[in-house]
Design an enzyme around this catalytic site. Structure first.
Site, PDB file in Angstrom:
ATOM      1  N   LYS A 214       0.859  -1.186   0.000  1.00 61.41           N
ATOM      2  CA  LYS A 214       0.000   0.000   0.000  1.00 61.41           C
ATOM      3  C   LYS A 214       0.895   1.235   0.000  1.00 61.41           C
ATOM      4  CE  LYS A 214      -3.573   2.485   2.487  1.00 61.41           C
ATOM      5  NZ  LYS A 214      -4.662   2.417   3.458  1.00 61.41           N
ATOM      6  N   ARG A 224     -10.703  10.125   1.591  1.00 58.97           N
ATOM      7  CA  ARG A 224     -10.576  10.834   2.870  1.00 58.97           C
ATOM      8  C   ARG A 224     -11.661  11.905   2.997  1.00 58.97           C
ATOM      9  NH1 ARG A 224      -3.921  11.055   2.797  1.00 58.97           N
ATOM     10  NH2 ARG A 224      -3.648   8.782   2.780  1.00 58.97           N
ATOM     11  N   LYS A 236       1.299  10.158   5.650  1.00 58.60           N
ATOM     12  CA  LYS A 236       1.341   8.744   6.033  1.00 58.60           C
ATOM     13  C   LYS A 236       2.611   8.051   5.531  1.00 58.60           C
ATOM     14  CE  LYS A 236      -3.679   8.289   6.515  1.00 58.60           C
ATOM     15  NZ  LYS A 236      -4.838   7.388   6.384  1.00 58.60           N
ATOM     16  N   GLU A 252       7.338  -6.692   1.180  1.00 60.29           N
ATOM     17  CA  GLU A 252       6.103  -6.616   1.981  1.00 60.29           C
ATOM     18  C   GLU A 252       5.196  -7.816   1.740  1.00 60.29           C
ATOM     19  OE1 GLU A 252       5.006  -4.837   4.345  1.00 60.29           O
ATOM     20  OE2 GLU A 252       6.015  -2.897   4.344  1.00 60.29           O
ATOM     21  N   LYS A 267      -2.110  -1.465  -3.892  1.00 60.34           N
ATOM     22  CA  LYS A 267      -2.964  -0.283  -3.849  1.00 60.34           C
ATOM     23  C   LYS A 267      -2.116   0.980  -3.939  1.00 60.34           C
ATOM     24  CE  LYS A 267      -5.988   2.072  -0.695  1.00 60.34           C
ATOM     25  NZ  LYS A 267      -6.423   2.213   0.654  1.00 60.34           N
ATOM     26  N   SER A 293     -10.081   5.687  -4.858  1.00 62.23           N
ATOM     27  CA  SER A 293     -11.016   6.798  -5.026  1.00 62.23           C
ATOM     28  C   SER A 293     -10.542   7.839  -6.046  1.00 62.23           C
ATOM     29  CB  SER A 293     -11.267   7.459  -3.673  1.00 62.23           C
ATOM     30  OG  SER A 293     -10.050   7.911  -3.090  1.00 62.23           O
ATOM     31  N   TYR A 332     -15.007   1.162  -6.988  1.00 60.85           N
ATOM     32  CA  TYR A 332     -16.265   1.888  -6.797  1.00 60.85           C
ATOM     33  C   TYR A 332     -17.138   1.813  -8.048  1.00 60.85           C
ATOM     34  CZ  TYR A 332     -13.442   3.521  -2.960  1.00 60.85           C
ATOM     35  OH  TYR A 332     -12.637   3.548  -1.855  1.00 60.85           O
TER      36      TYR A 332
END
Ligand code: PBG
Length: 342
Positions: A214, A224, A236, A252, A267, A293, A332
């Site tokens: 990610k 957000r 982040k 990872e 992602k 998004s 979505y």
């Protein structure tokens, strides 16, 4: 007008003429390498408190924050679309919109057995037990500061204390009936710790969909907005990955697989197709891609301006994720695509 040479041409007679296989729609279908189906789709949805609420998210036209009653209606409707095409084909990932007065520094609402996510998972599984429900595990919807973990007075995100909260959160989601928990927080060691806790508590069949690679991405902006969860300070980047790195993604996923992940995820998707491709080659586990998004918002915005053909761009984008190696796509567009594919 055709150039003169095209009427008096000399055939090239190459051994291979790839265009032969593109001549008709039927031929193209016959040799098509990747096909998007409703089975590939997971529909991320936003749930909010209250009743009779369906509020469109400004930066995600066509996506709504639903209160539980209307969410259940919507899910039943989308599930029918799946049934017509293929049973239980459209599955769901859930994100809660938490009112500011229920947020705190330590995300206590995240593991409330009667919390919004827990109640929602319970209600969905009661209404349509065949649906696969995936619950996101991260603290950001529940913290006043908007970070995915606990923060000390210097603003450092604390890894191991955060994992303790994530375990409580995952267990409460499992108790509510979630089929998968999906840690999206990027703390080290959380997949193994959650797996161990689930097994100890008897939830051996609750799976882990790990947000393994990610990235710290600007493509999460509209999400957000949807959750009012933008970090109040900093960014982040001390826990999500650097966009410039590929080998780190392989590290990872290796860790998450060793720690017990059932499905691993990359992602965002569109700007990271190379990562999806490399991850796919590195593992035999199912690989998911999150069409996030910002990717959704870009297509919607350009289509609203009349600058692109929305339907074709959606299908092209999602097909590119399959071509790269994604077995599953969180998107979505899931409902819109299900309607196109039926
Ligand atoms: C929570 C979470 C985020 C997304 C999924 N889970 C936001 C973030 O990490 O800041 C983003 C999804 C999207 O943009 O569609 N940790």
């Amino acid at each position: 007008m055709l150039p003169a040479s095209s009427t008096t041409y000399k055939p090239l007679n190459p051994f291979q003429r790839p265009r032969r296989l593109r001549r008709t729609a039927t031929l193209r279908r016959m040799v098509r390498e990747n096909t998007l189906t409703v089975d590939d789709l997971i529909y991320p949805m936003f749930v909010t408190e209250g009743e009779a609420q369906k509020v469109e998210i400004a930066s995600m036209p066509g996506c709504y924050r639903y209160s539980l009653d209307l969410l259940l209606k919507e899910i039943a409707e989308v599930f029918e679309l799946g049934i017509n095409a293929m049973p239980t084909a459209v599955n769901y990932a859930l994100f809660p919109v938490i009112p500011e007065n229920k947020k705190d520094d330590t995300a206590t609402q995240s593991y409330n057995p009667e919390g919004l996510v827990q109640q929602t998972v319970k209600a969905i599984k009661q209404a349509i037990p065949e649906i696969v429900v995936i619950a996101d595990v991260a603290l950001d919807p529940f913290t006043t500061h908007g970070h995915d973990g606990l923060v000390d007075e210097k603003g450092t995100i604390l890894n191991d204390p955060t994992v303790e909260v994530l375990i409580k959160m995952a267990l409460s989601q499992a108790a509510a009936g979630a089929d998968f928990v999906a840690p999206s927080d990027m703390m080290d060691g959380r997949v193994g710790a959650i797996r161990k806790a689930l097994d100890t508590e008897g939830y051996i069949n609750v799976g882990i969909l790990a947000y393994s690679a990610k990235y710290a991405s600007a493509y999460y902006g509209p999400f957000r907005d949807a959750l009012d969860s933008a970090p109040k300070f900093g960014d982040k980047k001390t826990y999500q990955m650097d966009a410039a790195n590929a080998r780190e993604a392989l590290k990872e996923i290796e860790l998450d697989i060793a720690e017990g992940a059932d499905i691993i995820m990359v992602k965002p998707a569109l700007a990271y197709l190379d990562i999806i491709c490399q991850v796919k080659e590195a593992t035999n586990l199912p690989v998911a891609a999150y069409n996030v998004s910002g990717e959704y918002a870009m297509i919607k915005a350009a289509a609203q301006m009349g600058w692109i053909d929305e339907k074709q761009v959606i299908l092209e984008s999602l097909t590119s994720m399959k071509r790269a190696g994604a077995d599953l796509i969180l998107t979505y567009f899931a409902k819109q695509v299900a309607l196109m594919l039926i």
